[in-house]
Design an enzyme around this catalytic site. Structure first.
Site, PDB file in Angstrom:
ATOM      1  N   ARG A  76       0.002  -8.859  13.543  1.00  0.00           N
ATOM      2  CA  ARG A  76      -0.617  -7.842  12.681  1.00  0.00           C
ATOM      3  C   ARG A  76      -1.463  -8.497  11.586  1.00  0.00           C
ATOM      4  O   ARG A  76      -2.500  -7.968  11.198  1.00  0.00           O
ATOM      5  CB  ARG A  76       0.466  -6.942  12.075  1.00  0.00           C
ATOM      6  N   ARG A  80      11.827  -5.383   4.306  1.00  0.00           N
ATOM      7  CA  ARG A  80      11.401  -3.994   4.175  1.00  0.00           C
ATOM      8  C   ARG A  80      12.311  -3.043   4.959  1.00  0.00           C
ATOM      9  O   ARG A  80      12.639  -3.312   6.105  1.00  0.00           O
ATOM     10  CB  ARG A  80       9.971  -3.917   4.711  1.00  0.00           C
ATOM     11  N   ARG A 135      11.627  -1.410  10.702  1.00  0.00           N
ATOM     12  CA  ARG A 135      10.677  -1.055  11.766  1.00  0.00           C
ATOM     13  C   ARG A 135      10.638  -2.138  12.848  1.00  0.00           C
ATOM     14  O   ARG A 135      10.664  -3.322  12.526  1.00  0.00           O
ATOM     15  CB  ARG A 135       9.277  -0.898  11.162  1.00  0.00           C
ATOM     16  N   ARG A 174      -9.198   0.958   9.195  1.00  0.00           N
ATOM     17  CA  ARG A 174      -8.801  -0.416   9.506  1.00  0.00           C
ATOM     18  C   ARG A 174      -9.875  -1.146  10.303  1.00  0.00           C
ATOM     19  O   ARG A 174      -9.714  -2.324  10.609  1.00  0.00           O
ATOM     20  CB  ARG A 174      -7.526  -0.383  10.343  1.00  0.00           C
ATOM     21  N   LYS A 224       0.836  -1.216   0.000  1.00  0.00           N
ATOM     22  CA  LYS A 224       0.000   0.000   0.000  1.00  0.00           C
ATOM     23  C   LYS A 224       0.870   1.265   0.000  1.00  0.00           C
ATOM     24  O   LYS A 224       0.645   2.176  -0.778  1.00  0.00           O
ATOM     25  CB  LYS A 224      -0.914   0.047   1.233  1.00  0.00           C
TER      26      LYS A 224
HETATM   27  P1  AMP Z   1       1.173   0.536   9.366  1.00  0.00           P
HETATM   28  O1  AMP Z   1       2.351   1.427   9.147  1.00  0.00           O
HETATM   29  O2  AMP Z   1      -0.017   0.987   8.579  1.00  0.00           O
HETATM   30  O3  AMP Z   1       1.489  -0.920   9.161  1.00  0.00           O
HETATM   31  O4  AMP Z   1       0.757   0.701  10.908  1.00  0.00           O
HETATM   32  C1  AMP Z   1       1.644   0.381  11.964  1.00  0.00           C
HETATM   33  C2  AMP Z   1       0.869   0.237  13.254  1.00  0.00           C
HETATM   34  O5  AMP Z   1       0.212   1.477  13.556  1.00  0.00           O
HETATM   35  C3  AMP Z   1      -0.252  -0.797  13.216  1.00  0.00           C
HETATM   36  O6  AMP Z   1       0.218  -2.108  13.506  1.00  0.00           O
HETATM   37  C4  AMP Z   1      -1.186  -0.271  14.299  1.00  0.00           C
HETATM   38  O7  AMP Z   1      -0.701  -0.547  15.596  1.00  0.00           O
HETATM   39  C5  AMP Z   1      -1.074   1.240  14.089  1.00  0.00           C
HETATM   40  N1  AMP Z   1      -2.090   1.738  13.109  1.00  0.00           N
HETATM   41  C6  AMP Z   1      -1.854   2.283  11.873  1.00  0.00           C
HETATM   42  N2  AMP Z   1      -2.996   2.650  11.289  1.00  0.00           N
HETATM   43  C7  AMP Z   1      -3.992   2.339  12.154  1.00  0.00           C
HETATM   44  C8  AMP Z   1      -5.401   2.460  12.106  1.00  0.00           C
HETATM   45  N3  AMP Z   1      -6.039   2.970  11.032  1.00  0.00           N
HETATM   46  N4  AMP Z   1      -6.102   2.053  13.196  1.00  0.00           N
HETATM   47  C9  AMP Z   1      -5.489   1.532  14.294  1.00  0.00           C
HETATM   48  N5  AMP Z   1      -4.155   1.378  14.378  1.00  0.00           N
HETATM   49  C10 AMP Z   1      -3.402   1.776  13.337  1.00  0.00           C
END
Ligand code: AMP
Length: 225
Positions: free
Chosen positions: A171, A127, A160, A88, A13
């Site tokens: 996740r 990554r 990360r 999400r 994404k």
């Molecule tokens: P991402 O970079 O999108 O993979 O997000 C990393 C982490 O941030 C996720 O594992 C969640 O803990 C938190 N996170 C990101 N976006 C959301 C969202 N829309 N709702 C809840 N938690 C989020």
């Protein structure tokens, strides 16, 4: 164009959203990036969010919604945006709908990137992200010109914390239970386009672009690409 990119972590994404920004002249709005910035800046929201992020679980809706609502008010998002990692949960999707509706707006398209789980684990383990500008790379599929350094700003690349294997599994589980239901939610609203997320970055980009063009020619989108 008001676009949402859906898909499990590691589906691509972020990479696709970064590229689509230029094409659509609309900003990428990544909830994960907004949260990581809040954590880096040690805001009270960031400190609270961190516990959830470290475990690979979702940050409570009200915290994420606060960040997104603020970001959508910025002038660069007025004519369109690419949402990456948000919504999400069904509650977030409903809240987004209400936020846009208040301004007489709506989404134009939701793209779901479909990628098998084995492929995702392979992708996430390689990554790397730039500490400085956030650009993303992959040690095998999209390596930087100089190992460990960003092509754009020469910043240091890092992995990360939540890309560690156990956290990734959590996740993916969270995606299955809380985010996957959004596919049906948007399908029922006639907004969903499922796209094969396996292949070269270029091929996937063109698949997404075709879906956008299809919507644009049908008319009714916020801003044609
Ligand atoms: P991402 O970079 O999108 O993979 O997000 C990393 C982490 O941030 C996720 O594992 C969640 O803990 C938190 N996170 C990101 N976006 C959301 C969202 N829309 N709702 C809840 N938690 C989020």
């Amino acid at each position: 164009m008001r676009l949402v990119l859906l898909g499990p972590p590691g589906a691509g994404k972020g990479t696709q959203a970064q590229r689509l920004q230029e094409e659509l002249k609309a900003p990428q709005i990544a909830s994960g990036d907004l949260l990581r910035a809040a954590v880096r800046n040690k805001t009270s929201l960031g400190l609270e969010a961190k516990r959830y992020m470290d475990q690979g679980t979702l940050v409570p809706d009200e915290l994420v919604l606060k960040l997104i609502e603020e970001r959508l008010r910025d002038p660069d998002a007025a004519r369109g945006f690419i949402l990456d990692g948000f919504p999400r949960t069904l509650a977030q999707a409903e809240a987004l709908h209400e936020m846009l509706e208040r301004n007489g707006q709506g989404l134009d398209l939701v793209v779901a990137l479909i990628v098998p789980e084995q492929e995702i684990i392979k992708r996430i383990s390689g990554r790397r992200t730039c500490k400085n500008c956030g650009a993303m790379y992959h040690t095998i599929f999209d390596p930087p010109r100089n190992v460990g350094l960003c092509n754009k700003c020469n910043g240091e690349l890092y992995q990360r914390d939540d890309d560690a294997e156990d956290t990734v599994k959590m996740r993916l589980e969270v995606y299955d239970t809380q985010t996957r239901p959004l596919l049906n939610y948007y399908q029922d609203r006639g907004l969903l386009k499922r796209i094969d997320g396996v292949g070269s970055l270029e091929d996937i980009y063109h698949r997404i672009k075709s879906a956008i063009e299809e919507v644009s020619t049908k008319g009714g989108c916020a801003q044609k690409p």
